[in-house]
Design an enzyme around this catalytic site. Sequence first.
Site, PDB file in Angstrom:
ATOM      1  N   TYR A 130     -10.792  -4.292   4.551  1.00 25.29           N
ATOM      2  CA  TYR A 130      -9.765  -3.772   5.475  1.00 25.29           C
ATOM      3  C   TYR A 130     -10.596  -3.707   6.653  1.00 25.29           C
ATOM      4  CZ  TYR A 130      -5.870  -0.889   6.513  1.00 25.29           C
ATOM      5  OH  TYR A 130      -4.698  -0.335   7.010  1.00 25.29           O
ATOM      6  N   ASP A 152      -4.922   9.355  10.775  1.00 27.76           N
ATOM      7  CA  ASP A 152      -3.594   8.963  11.046  1.00 27.76           C
ATOM      8  C   ASP A 152      -2.996   9.405  12.379  1.00 27.76           C
ATOM      9  OD1 ASP A 152      -2.746   7.265   8.772  1.00 27.76           O
ATOM     10  OD2 ASP A 152      -3.339   8.946   7.557  1.00 27.76           O
ATOM     11  N   GLU A 187       0.890  -1.150  -0.025  1.00 26.22           N
ATOM     12  CA  GLU A 187       0.068   0.188  -0.099  1.00 26.22           C
ATOM     13  C   GLU A 187       0.819   1.052   0.049  1.00 26.22           C
ATOM     14  OE1 GLU A 187      -2.734  -0.183   3.395  1.00 26.22           O
ATOM     15  OE2 GLU A 187      -2.839  -2.749   2.965  1.00 26.22           O
TER      16      GLU A 187
END
Lengths: 394, 257
Positions: B173, B58, B47
């Site tokens: 995911y 993040d 990725e």
Amino acid sequence: MSEYQVNDNGYYGNFGGAYIPEMLYPNVEELRQQYLAIIQSGDFQREFDRLLRDYVGRPSPLYPAARLSERYGANIFLKREDLNHTGAHKINNTIGQILLAERLGKKRIIAETGAGQHGVATATVCALKGLQCVVYMGAIDIERQAPNVARMKMMGAEVVAANSGSKTLKDATNEALRDWINNPVDTHYIIGSVVGPHPYPDMVARFQSVISAETRKQLLEKTGRETPNYAVACVGGGSNAAGMFYHFLDEPSVKLVAVEAAGRGIHSGESAATTVLGREGVLHGSRSILMQTADGQVIEPYSISAGLDYPGIGPQHAWLHKTGRATYAAITDDEAMQAGLLLTRLEGIIPAIESAHALAQLEKMAFKGDENVVVCLSGRGDKDLDNYMKYFGF
Amino acid sequence: MNRINQLFADKGDRRILSIYFTAGYPTLESTLDIAEALEKAGVDFLEIGFPYSDPVADGPVIQHSSEVALHNGMTLHVLFEQLKELRKRVSIPVLLMGYVNPVLQYGVENFCESCRAVGVDGVIVPDLPMYEFEEHYQSVFEANGLSNIFLVTPQTSEERIRKIDGLSTGFIYLLSSSATTGKNLSVSESTTAYFSRVRAVGLKNPTVIGFGISDHETFVRATEYAEGAIVGSAFVRLLGEADYREKIPQFIHQLRG
């Protein structure tokens, strides 16, 4: 349904939506499903109205500013949001959201703040309700706005420095979103403006719409007509403007004027004039207009007013701009500071520098004699005294 | 069948290992060297993150790598220029991962076409909502043979998981917890109950667990519940070390055990 209000999919035209990572989906979806039912319930409305009256001090006066009117050759009315508890319109929204959070069973409140006004308004309602409060604030803003940091701490809030990026409002918002991702169950995020994923822009606008609801009644008493010729308000994210415009959106006779911060000049590289400098894009969960590079990286804006230096505007504003329903103007630091001083000298009212941007726009408007103009005086200037003193060398 | 589907079809008993890293970090030109080194070290797919100024999902490690990458001059245009060499040097599946705004400014159609042109197999855009994807972008993704990867968290309802499964092509995911990247995985009873709950739904797509996988132990635990696992922040932290090149093979070896 008004073409200027949010549609069932969470959009204003092509602006809005909920561009959020899956981690935030349950929170935002819970709000989306429940916010209307909650805020339209009798129980909520009674408590909201009672707190706005007994705690915030509403209705705020609509003040006919005689000397300002004489100067500009129009009937200038100031909607005195500066007289609210905590000194600005921000409290209208935090009262609404804390009541909502309570009804959703949330135990912990988070918020972002730039200059600290929204942080203070959030810490205030958390103290009022005995809820835990964490406010994210850019590390640079914490230094610049020490009195508001002290207010928040005194009310029991934890103030957390955002050290990422440019360490200002945009980064504080990022940190608050990250906190929410990490605390998905017990926490409510009180966003301070008409930005963020749907339903925030609509929800915040509804809480701020008390501004124009009162204005209509007050205008009727004072002028015999519920509508003015102009409604003028400053725009950072755009919450006081959204509230000022709300009940006039579908009255084509009312000209809506939104005033952005041009900083040191629109094209000086130090500006926050989003509608001029921005392009369509996504920031903080909604599609709107934002200042960005060709590559889609968000540009840090500048304004002397900490409440206006946000790189985007709420999606409803983007739509009002695109459709032409409202006019978006830009006022420089200098013009705003002069307008702030002028109001102080003519009317004995020290405005927040944010609100001074709206006042400065009056200089640029041509009035036909007897027109009625409402300016949203969104906040008081106490927090800005340092800035005024330095600028004018008092 | 694109490379992602092929990988999962052929995997047998192998525990799939994916590595995330940010393009343009630690240096502008490091992207392809790192990709190549990871394939050599035995990683199953990659990725590659394209940096964004406001990465809200993040944690500090990937935020920092994004800031450095932007400072180094990384943009989507630069990245696609670099990736023209991708398929001369790397044969494992490659996904691009990043936030929606840079994609919108590049143009969604242009973006998908550029992906196809350089041999990118799939895309992960966490802040592209399912509604928008379905409404506007699904057809252009499909026309370019791109898998769009959706995230599932412990709070995602079963109904929504089924919908995500229906829209997914490639894999799903699974986030180990609702968290920003870079937190450590602590596999509690509720986590294993969640992994088992997802498994019990009977998905058509394979699942890969990410967020919080940083070492051999967490990799093995995660792959007991899913076909594979993704390591991001722990690897990006390694890239911050001066001699990261020499350390990549050992890092991957230790992960797999």
